[in-house]
Design an enzyme around this catalytic site. Structure first.
Site, PDB file in Angstrom:
ATOM      1  N   HIS A   5      93.051  22.180  49.319  1.00  0.00           N
ATOM      2  CA  HIS A   5      93.843  21.916  50.238  1.00  0.00           C
ATOM      3  C   HIS A   5      93.263  22.294  51.719  1.00  0.00           C
ATOM      4  O   HIS A   5      92.165  23.188  51.382  1.00  0.00           O
ATOM      5  CB  HIS A   5      95.270  22.632  50.042  1.00  0.00           C
ATOM      6  CG  HIS A   5      95.212  24.187  50.176  1.00  0.00           C
ATOM      7  ND1 HIS A   5      95.179  24.899  51.328  1.00  0.00           N
ATOM      8  CD2 HIS A   5      94.998  24.931  49.292  1.00  0.00           C
ATOM      9  CE1 HIS A   5      95.214  26.192  51.160  1.00  0.00           C
ATOM     10  NE2 HIS A   5      94.973  26.307  49.783  1.00  0.00           N
ATOM     11  N   ASP A  55      95.338  22.369  54.472  1.00  0.00           N
ATOM     12  CA  ASP A  55      96.069  23.061  55.543  1.00  0.00           C
ATOM     13  C   ASP A  55      95.591  24.688  55.341  1.00  0.00           C
ATOM     14  O   ASP A  55      94.999  25.102  54.349  1.00  0.00           O
ATOM     15  CB  ASP A  55      97.517  22.825  55.101  1.00  0.00           C
ATOM     16  CG  ASP A  55      97.856  23.282  53.818  1.00  0.00           C
ATOM     17  OD1 ASP A  55      97.088  23.116  52.861  1.00  0.00           O
ATOM     18  OD2 ASP A  55      98.939  23.999  53.857  1.00  0.00           O
ATOM     19  N   ASP A  62      90.383  30.043  52.121  1.00  0.00           N
ATOM     20  CA  ASP A  62      91.464  29.515  51.679  1.00  0.00           C
ATOM     21  C   ASP A  62      91.755  28.423  52.578  1.00  0.00           C
ATOM     22  O   ASP A  62      92.647  28.498  53.368  1.00  0.00           O
ATOM     23  CB  ASP A  62      92.744  30.526  51.731  1.00  0.00           C
ATOM     24  CG  ASP A  62      93.910  30.139  50.937  1.00  0.00           C
ATOM     25  OD1 ASP A  62      93.867  29.064  50.362  1.00  0.00           O
ATOM     26  OD2 ASP A  62      94.944  30.718  51.306  1.00  0.00           O
ATOM     27  N   GLU A  98      99.569  22.787  51.184  1.00  0.00           N
ATOM     28  CA  GLU A  98      99.895  23.770  50.072  1.00  0.00           C
ATOM     29  C   GLU A  98     100.604  24.994  50.602  1.00  0.00           C
ATOM     30  O   GLU A  98     101.258  25.442  49.744  1.00  0.00           O
ATOM     31  CB  GLU A  98      98.511  24.013  49.575  1.00  0.00           C
ATOM     32  CG  GLU A  98      98.428  24.707  48.029  1.00  0.00           C
ATOM     33  CD  GLU A  98      98.433  26.127  48.061  1.00  0.00           C
ATOM     34  OE1 GLU A  98      98.812  26.974  47.153  1.00  0.00           O
ATOM     35  OE2 GLU A  98      98.410  26.855  49.283  1.00  0.00           O
ATOM     36  N   GLU A  99     100.164  25.466  51.807  1.00  0.00           N
ATOM     37  CA  GLU A  99     100.592  26.834  52.078  1.00  0.00           C
ATOM     38  C   GLU A  99     102.251  26.728  52.507  1.00  0.00           C
ATOM     39  O   GLU A  99     102.749  27.703  52.534  1.00  0.00           O
ATOM     40  CB  GLU A  99      99.906  27.269  53.298  1.00  0.00           C
ATOM     41  CG  GLU A  99      98.296  27.415  53.220  1.00  0.00           C
ATOM     42  CD  GLU A  99      97.991  28.462  52.521  1.00  0.00           C
ATOM     43  OE1 GLU A  99      98.872  29.190  51.634  1.00  0.00           O
ATOM     44  OE2 GLU A  99      96.643  28.823  52.271  1.00  0.00           O
ATOM     45  N   ASP A 146      91.082  27.649  44.291  1.00  0.00           N
ATOM     46  CA  ASP A 146      91.828  27.985  45.424  1.00  0.00           C
ATOM     47  C   ASP A 146      92.501  29.776  45.029  1.00  0.00           C
ATOM     48  O   ASP A 146      93.646  29.539  45.223  1.00  0.00           O
ATOM     49  CB  ASP A 146      92.991  27.116  45.633  1.00  0.00           C
ATOM     50  CG  ASP A 146      93.932  27.305  46.763  1.00  0.00           C
ATOM     51  OD1 ASP A 146      93.466  28.162  47.804  1.00  0.00           O
ATOM     52  OD2 ASP A 146      95.171  26.906  46.803  1.00  0.00           O
ATOM     53  N   HIS A 180      95.085  34.847  54.099  1.00  0.00           N
ATOM     54  CA  HIS A 180      96.302  34.976  54.640  1.00  0.00           C
ATOM     55  C   HIS A 180      96.431  35.977  55.343  1.00  0.00           C
ATOM     56  O   HIS A 180      97.432  36.414  56.143  1.00  0.00           O
ATOM     57  CB  HIS A 180      97.447  35.180  53.684  1.00  0.00           C
ATOM     58  CG  HIS A 180      97.846  34.010  52.599  1.00  0.00           C
ATOM     59  ND1 HIS A 180      99.065  33.728  52.065  1.00  0.00           N
ATOM     60  CD2 HIS A 180      97.042  32.939  52.380  1.00  0.00           C
ATOM     61  CE1 HIS A 180      98.900  32.504  51.416  1.00  0.00           C
ATOM     62  NE2 HIS A 180      97.774  32.034  51.471  1.00  0.00           N
TER      63      HIS A 180
END
Ligand SMILES: NCC(=O)N[C@@H](Cc1c[nH]cn1)C(=O)O
Ligand SMILES: [Zn+2]
Ligand SMILES: [Zn+2]
Length: 499
Positions: free
Chosen positions: A111, A113, A144, A178-179, A207, A457
């Site tokens: 991903h 995003d 990520d 995804e997030e 991921d 994150h």
């Protein structure tokens, strides 16, 4: 036994060396591309940044086209925001490179995003300017998941640049939501099962992170997640706490009581029935945890937290991988800026999620939570309105580690990192893992390239130069190893679960 004809000869270590040399020589170019990707604020959570997510998806599509891939941008429609407005979802990339029936086909998922990031959150460097410090590349999305997606593309590019035959057919599915819970994805996988995914032999997802800062890992499981929104409302507008404080039931007080009723001080979830369906622990599984190399102090240092709820390696790993957890994420409508504002908010929305594990069920979990919150709320005799909703959910995933895909990956890891991988599960959620396994019935594997201290994150997200470049080599080696696998074996041996 049929072998995939992949152009791999007994001199494949010479081939590997040639590819590794190319990757080493071009590492600064690979980092430059990562810098360009990190510069795009493709935050899928904040509606105001949706255009940037779409721009990032298009940039990825350009890169794949430059590689020679055929690229489809699939429209996913729109979704409803909490204020009722509807917002377009970014398109999904389905791409393919190579269509030789003699070769196995590997589909890579990633991903592009990212989670929200602001310098003011406490970043030492600008989150959208990839910055190298002491061999680490800091920036939102570095690990990520932009770094790993690019590592896979770099690996394919290296074969092309050296005019070498890529020994597998490559397919790509790259998303931009995804997030935010992979909105719109499941429908497409179901729809494309008989078309785009029909000739896929293996799915590879990169991921997640290693369990350690140094030792590579292979991942065969991830937790699911149910995200809850709990809205408490007293009226249409905010109120002065001098004029109304003391004479009304305040929504924030109700909400805090509800949130406070979810978990006890030992981390145990208080919702009745939540643990009923958790797979029971077998002696065999217990031994798996005992055998894992896991440095508690290193993991603690990575978190910046002084004490965990559990003291032993086994307890910590089990509570990350095979038991559910409940986390409270935030309150919409609360006054969170600096300073004092003596208001009573009229509407507040609490957000929490429950990480689910085998064999928990999403709809049972939803009902248990809603019933529990309604019971707790009714005991408060509050005239306020309570509304509980589930914006997104995803199932847990566990794969069979004896699948040939895992054998190929173990060999590739040994070649590139000189050591065997730790076989791990992950406490986070990769919604697509279980979708691939359930819908396509093909082999699914997670092959992380980021280290445990990559701070996904968080405010100091990074990928090390070493891991990014070795990760590129790992993927190139994986192509070679998959090409050596006996053909059609995977039809017999996927989807068995190990709890
Ligand atoms: N890198 C994987 C990841 O962080 N996934 C998110 C996905 C998710 C789950 N629920 C909502 N989003 C995660 O938080 O695990
Ligand atoms: Zn991710
Ligand atoms: Zn993430």
């Amino acid at each position: 036994m049929l072998l995939f004809e992949a152009g791999v000869s007994s001199s494949s270590s010479g081939l590997e060396n040639q590819i590794f040399q190319y990757i080493d020589l071009h590492q600064n170019e690979f980092i430059q591309t990562l810098k360009e990707w990190v510069a795009v604020e493709s935050d899928s959570i904040q509606p105001g940044l949706r255009q940037e997510v779409t721009r990032m998806v298009e940039l990825t599509a350009d890169r794949l086209r430059a590689l020679g891939a055929t690229v489809e941008l699939v429209k996913l429609g729109s979704h409803k925001l909490s204020d009722g407005q509807s917002l377009l979802l970014p398109p999904l990339i389905l791409a393919e490179l190579g269509k030789d029936p003699q070769k196995p086909t590997v589909c890579f998922y990633g991903h592009v995003d990212v989670q929200p990031a602001k310098k003011e959150d406490g970043w030492k460097t600008d989150p959208y300017t990839l910055t190298e410090i002491d061999g680490n590349l800091y920036g939102r999305g570095a690990t990520d998941n932009k770094g790993p997606v690019l590592a896979w593309i770099n690996a394919a590019e290296s074969f092309r640049a050296l005019k070498l035959d890529i020994p597998v057919n490559l397919k790509f599915i790259i998303e931009g939501m995804e997030e935010a819970g992979s909105l719109g994805l499941e429908e497409i996988i179901k729809k494309e099962n008989q078309r785009f995914f029909s000739d896929v032999d293996f799915f590879v997802i990169s991921d997640n992170l290693w369990l350690s800062n140094r030792k590579p890992a292979l991942t065969y499981g991830s937790r699911g997640n149910i995200c809850f929104s709990v809205e408490v409302r007293c009226g249409e507008r905010d109120l002065h706490s001098g004029s109304f404080g003391g004479i009304i039931h305040e929504p924030m007080t109700d909400l805090i009581a509800l949130l406070d009723s979810l978990v006890d001080t030992s981390g145990r979830i208080l919702i009745p029935g939540v643990y009923d369906d958790v797979a029971s622990l077998t002696e065999e599984e217990k031994k798996l945890y005992e055998a894992i190399e896991f440095d508690i102090e290193e993991y603690k240092n990575n978190s910046g937290v002084k004490k965990f709820l559990y003291d032993t390696k086994e307890e910590i790993l089990m509570h990350l991988w095979r038991y559910p957890s409940l986390s409270i994420h935030g309150i919409e409508g609360a006054f969170h800026e600096p300073g004092i504002k003596t208001v009573i908010p009229a509407k507040v929305i609490g957000k929490f999620s429950i990480r689910q594990v085998p064999h928990m069920d999403i709809s049972i979990g939803e009902h248990q939570v809603i019933k529990y919150l309604e019971d707790v709320f009714s005991k408060r005799n509050s005239p306020n309105k309570l509304k509980v909703s589930v914006p997104t959910s995803a199932m847990p995933w566990v794969a069979n580690i004896n699948d040939p895909l895992y054998t190929a990956a173990r060999k590739a890891i040994k070649t590139v990192f000189g050591q065997d991988p730790e076989m791990i599960r992950d406490g986070a959620t990769i919604p697509i893992a279980q979708m691939f396994q359930n819908i396509t019935r093909k082999s699914v594997m997670m092959l992380p390239v980021g280290a445990a201290d990559d701070a996904e994150h968080s405010q100091k997200e990074k990928i090390s130069r070493h891991n990014y470049i070795q990760g590129t080599k790992l993927f190139a080696t994986l192509f070679l190893e998959i090409a050596k696998l006996p053909g059609k074996l995977q039809e017999k041996s996927n989807t068995t679960t190990t709890n």
